[in-house]
Write a protein that holds these residues in place. Sequence first.
Motif: not given
Length: 210
Positions: A38, A40, A49, A52-53, A110-111, A113-115, A117-118
């Motif tokens: 990702y 970032k 967030l 990547y949504l 998604q929030n 999971y992406n957190t 990834m962040y």
Amino acid sequence: MAQIINFQDLLSIIGEEKDADGSYDFGKMIRKFQASNYEKSGLTHKQFLNKYLPKEIKEEVIKSALITKNLKCDIATSSSNVVMKKLKKNHRNFITIKIDPIGWQQCCYQNSYNTCMYDENYGICKGYQLTVCPCGSVCCLEPHFCNTRTIDGETRYYDFTKDYHKEEYRLFLPIENITDEDETPNSIQFLLTPTIVYGKDKCKCAIDWL
Ligand SMILES: [Zn+2]
């Protein structure tokens, strides 16, 4: 074709991550590896967030918000008014989390999971969001995801999903605390499991429960 890498290659890409007891923290290592895909740089957590949504999910959220607005729905259940003795015993052990509403509403998976990834120090946690009707009789347990972090050996909970009714706190039951569940369905499939509702027969609110 998927690239297969061995453990030593993985270590050279992401470095070792170990638990307090010295064993490998594979969860964190996998999150770090996934996160390396990702972009970032320069993005805040909120911007990340949002970026990547997927567009299709955003459209669904907007559509459903418009439908609700047109129906002029009242809030039927909320995180206020909890009456402990009206909750089933194994639902009383909930955690109150102050929501940091930087992620889109209705997109808890998604929030969360992406957190991860962040910031790979976060883990993802599956459980239920608890809300009750104004008199506290009707209890709703809706499948929900949030984030965790282990700080000084203690698990802390974080929730970045904006509430549908702009509530500031979320009552969360991690799935581990729900002892009478035979099944703990995995990941996103879990979101499709029905909301658990009970107590309608004892409700004194002027709400016509279906
Ligand atoms: Zn009620």
